[in-house]
Write a protein that holds these residues in place. Structure first.
Motif, mmCIF file in Angstrom:
data_model
loop_
_atom_site.group_PDB
_atom_site.id
_atom_site.type_symbol
_atom_site.label_atom_id
_atom_site.label_comp_id
_atom_site.label_asym_id
_atom_site.label_seq_id
_atom_site.Cartn_x
_atom_site.Cartn_y
_atom_site.Cartn_z
ATOM 1 N N THR A 1 -4.344 -24.004 19.322
ATOM 2 C CA THR A 1 -4.400 -25.474 19.462
ATOM 3 C C THR A 1 -5.653 -26.081 19.419
ATOM 4 O O THR A 1 -5.624 -27.557 18.956
ATOM 5 C CB THR A 1 -3.860 -25.652 21.029
ATOM 6 O OG1 THR A 1 -4.772 -25.209 21.867
ATOM 7 C CG2 THR A 1 -2.649 -24.901 21.118
ATOM 8 N N GLN B 1 1.964 -30.196 14.932
ATOM 9 C CA GLN B 1 3.313 -30.276 15.313
ATOM 10 C C GLN B 1 3.486 -31.645 16.321
ATOM 11 O O GLN B 1 2.445 -31.703 17.229
ATOM 12 C CB GLN B 1 3.794 -29.059 16.573
ATOM 13 C CG GLN B 1 4.132 -27.803 15.773
ATOM 14 C CD GLN B 1 4.494 -26.613 16.786
ATOM 15 O OE1 GLN B 1 3.680 -26.144 17.462
ATOM 16 N NE2 GLN B 1 5.920 -26.406 16.778
ATOM 17 N N ASP C 1 3.794 -32.626 24.206
ATOM 18 C CA ASP C 1 3.040 -32.269 22.789
ATOM 19 C C ASP C 1 2.943 -30.627 22.986
ATOM 20 O O ASP C 1 2.163 -30.348 23.801
ATOM 21 C CB ASP C 1 1.934 -32.973 22.552
ATOM 22 C CG ASP C 1 1.400 -32.656 21.157
ATOM 23 O OD1 ASP C 1 1.549 -33.583 20.326
ATOM 24 O OD2 ASP C 1 0.618 -31.704 20.940
ATOM 25 N N PRO C 2 3.635 -30.164 21.973
ATOM 26 C CA PRO C 2 3.374 -28.655 22.038
ATOM 27 C C PRO C 2 1.888 -27.975 21.712
ATOM 28 O O PRO C 2 1.790 -26.954 22.260
ATOM 29 C CB PRO C 2 4.431 -28.111 20.769
ATOM 30 C CG PRO C 2 4.411 -29.428 19.865
ATOM 31 C CD PRO C 2 4.389 -30.348 20.728
ATOM 32 N N GLU C 3 1.201 -28.647 21.297
ATOM 33 C CA GLU C 3 -0.418 -28.434 21.216
ATOM 34 C C GLU C 3 -1.142 -29.147 22.283
ATOM 35 O O GLU C 3 -2.430 -28.803 22.244
ATOM 36 C CB GLU C 3 -0.816 -28.774 19.783
ATOM 37 C CG GLU C 3 0.072 -28.170 18.570
ATOM 38 C CD GLU C 3 -0.442 -28.836 17.497
ATOM 39 O OE1 GLU C 3 -0.834 -30.152 17.389
ATOM 40 O OE2 GLU C 3 0.174 -28.240 16.390
#
Length: 222
Positions: A33, A64, A89-91
């Protein structure tokens, strides 16, 4: 090779440290990330017993984007309502909430952690239908997600103060006070429905007035 710098979190490894003859090796590239999006040229060096070979490969890292929760359509009479906003946010990137063009009585506040508030403070004169209103969540790399909603604002109806009745008047006529109110502060006008000829309405144009009954009318119930 020495001097080649890799972006944070990006690593590469081969399935075996040696290559014999015309064999093949698998190069595995991993990111975390912490790896920023972008295009990164890498140089691969193969050292043989009599020569050295170089090869280059471009690694493209994409991010992403954030995910903003859907916003329900809003319908209200003049007044105030608060709608919670939430994005992730996935990161784990920091997110910013913003809005497109909104009516003056609608605003978006950003709490700085992916959450915020859609605030609607509709007053008199704001009644109407507002389509395509948009809120956007954006990460540090410019990736974004938007949600649109529809807003319907309706005016609240005025209220006429009930008249205790029946009202008894003598043949000399008289006056019956009338009053009305409006929660939105709209200007009110008073009018009579069906009325007998000797009755008329006096409207003060401020939500108050009176029903005037002429003198000399024969007794009866009206």
């Amino acid at each position: 090779p020495a001097g080649q710098s890799l972006p944070p979190g990006l690593t590469g490894s081969f399935s075996s440290p040696t290559l014999v003859g015309d064999g093949a090796q698998q190069l595995t590239i991993e990111t975390t990330t912490a790896t920023p999006p972008g295009r990164f040229p890498l140089v691969i060096v193969a050292d043989g017993t009599s020569c050295t070979a170089l090869a280059s490969v471009n690694v493209v890292v994409t991010a992403q984007g954030p995910d903003l929760d859907p916003i329900a359509n809003q319908s209200l009479q003049c007044g105030s309502v608060s709608v919670e906003l939430s994005a992730d946010d996935p990161e784990g990137d920091a997110l910013t909430l913003s809005a497109g063009e909104l009516p003056p009585f609608v605003s978006v506040s950003d709490d700085g952690d992916g959450s915020g508030t859609l605030q609607i403070d509709a007053a008199s004169g704001n009644s109407g239908s507002y389509s395509g209103l948009t809120v956007t969540a954006t990460d540090a790399f410019g990736f974004s997600d938007s949600e649109s909603f529809h807003l319907q604002v309706t005016d609240r109806a005025p209220r006429v103060t009930p008249v205790d009745g029946p009202v008894a008047l003598s043949c000399l006529g008289g006056s019956i006070p009338i009053s009305a109110s409006d929660d939105d502060g709209d200007t009110l006008s008073l009018s009579l429905g069906s009325a007998v000829p000797f009755v008329h309405l006096v409207d003060q144009m401020n939500g108050s007035g009176s029903v005037q009954v002429a003198a000399g009318i024969a007794g009866g119930t009206y």
